[in-house]
Design a protein around this motif. Structure first.
Motif: not given
Length: 418
Positions: A76-78, A105, A333-334, A404-406, A412
């Protein structure tokens, strides 16, 4: 990194060991308040601002490494992570409940090399006013043989340029009392690097300083117009075409390299441009060269999505910091992170300027964003948020939720994992 203010926190991933969270309260308070000054001048005036220095929890956290259990297989990126602790107050013996939160991350550490970073449209906005010809020592006279702020700036530009790769685009704008464009936004593949390096080497310091005009000229390379409304600003043809074709567009970022030797009215305009540009997906990194901004200024940059502030005081520090951190710096990332503690309330938060506004009894708070983090010896500098809570977190229930907003603007929602 030396005395450096971070705006968007870097994620540490994994857990911070209990040993590193223990401290002698009196010694810690003494360390926190030693030499602290808070600027009180009015932003509305045109008076010359006094240089200020801020020692706070965020900077103190970033002065120490936190061990992390970085999982090489993290996909996962976050990914929110947290741990809990129960301690006794060393002064009165009262039981206290604590929660440490961090964001893992796949881009942490060597993950940035494995997965690669996003492409970046980068604008370097460089201060070449008369004050940049001053030395770091005493800041009262020009340097004849010693290192000047301008020399640090030149080396910083070359260091940043060396980090760019295929797919990136670069623009360089310089300013004193008026801005001048050395090169418009150009793909790295077609950039005449030798010619650009020669142009940078010929830069000299002279004239007054108009920070806001210089920053506006740099942001205009990304399509920003400070005199338009937020919906109209930032309408650049290249990103719009990329969206139509279903391509991943470059991240837009400006590096604003300056000693901020101007006045409070000018500084206020700079903050307004940074905030307005961030609302249109154009993020700013302010690199203070031998300067620490006022407490209020750094807190406002901290609370702006995708933006951050750092300071450097030598060529060596600038090179070390920019080489190590640039891949992580250029894209968060977020952004717009919202955290909800269920089952307990927050009494106080530490580790970010945004947490200063938390009032006892709150359950929710907002963070402007998060970067991945460089990892050295399984440690990251800072990267942890610490909360004192009214009751312990219930480890068996879904106690913490994070949305969060990517970087692509998609929302998400996820659960914090113990």
């Amino acid at each position: 990194m030396g005395y450096c203010k971070k705006t968007l926190r870097r994620s540490a991933g994994g857990r911070a060991p209990a040993k590193q969270l223990k401290n002698d309260r009196k010694s810690f308070r003494k360390y926190m308040t030693a030499g602290q000054k808070v600027g009180t001048a009015d932003y509305g005036s045109g008076k010359k601002k006094k240089k200020t220095s801020c020692v706070d929890y965020e900077n103190t956290f970033f002065a120490h490494g936190f061990k992390t259990a970085v999982n090489p297989s993290e996909s996962k990126d976050f990914a929110p992570r947290y741990s809990v602790a129960c301690t006794r107050n060393p002064e009165n013996g009262a039981v206290e409940f604590w929660t440490a939160m961090y964001f893992a991350s796949k881009f942490n550490g060597k993950g940035i090399e494995m997965y690669g970073r996003r492409g970046v449209d980068l604008v370097l906005v460089c201060d070449v006013s008369g004050s940049m010809g001053l030395s770091f020592k005493g800041d009262s006279q020009r340097s004849y043989g010693g290192k000047t702020k301008l020399e640090v700036l030149k080396r910083s530009i070359n260091t940043i340029m060396a980090q760019l790769r295929k797919g990136d685009r670069l623009s360089v704008v310089v300013f004193n009392h008026r801005p001048s464009t050395i090169i418009d936004l150009t793909p790295i593949e077609t950039l005449d690097k030798k010619s650009l390096e020669e142009s940078i080497d010929r830069l000299t310091s002279s004239g007054g300083t108009h920070l806001a005009e210089g920053l506006a000229a740099g942001l205009s390379q990304l399509g920003f117009r400070h005199d338009e409304d937020e919906e109209a600003a930032g309408e650049d043809a290249a990103p719009q075409q990329a969206k139509k074709l279903g391509l991943e567009e470059n991240v837009k970022r400006t590096y604003f390299l300056t000693d901020m030797d101007s006045n409070l009215k000018d500084e206020k305009e700079v903050l307004e441009y940074i905030q307005k540009a961030a609302g249109n997906g154009m993020f700013t990194t302010v690199v203070g060269i031998d300067v620490d901004l006022s407490v209020g200024c750094t807190q406002k940059i901290s609370c702006t999505s995708g933006c951050r502030y750092m300071s450097v005081s030598s060529i060596e520090e600038a090179q070390k910091t920019l080489i190590r951190d640039f891949p992580y710096e250029v894209s968060p990332i977020a952004t717009e992170i919202h955290v909800h503690f269920a089952g307990t309330s927050i009494l106080k938060g530490f580790g970010s300027s945004e947490l200063l506004s938390i009032k006892p009894g709150q359950h929710k708070f907002r963070l402007s964003g998060e970067f991945a983090s460089a990892i050295t010896g399984n440690e990251a500098m800072g990267g942890v948020y610490l909360f004192k809570t009214q009751r312990p977190i219930d480890q068996k229930s879904n106690s913490i939720t994070v949305s969060r907003r990517n970087i692509l603007g998609k929302h998400s929602c996820m659960l914090g994992i113990l």
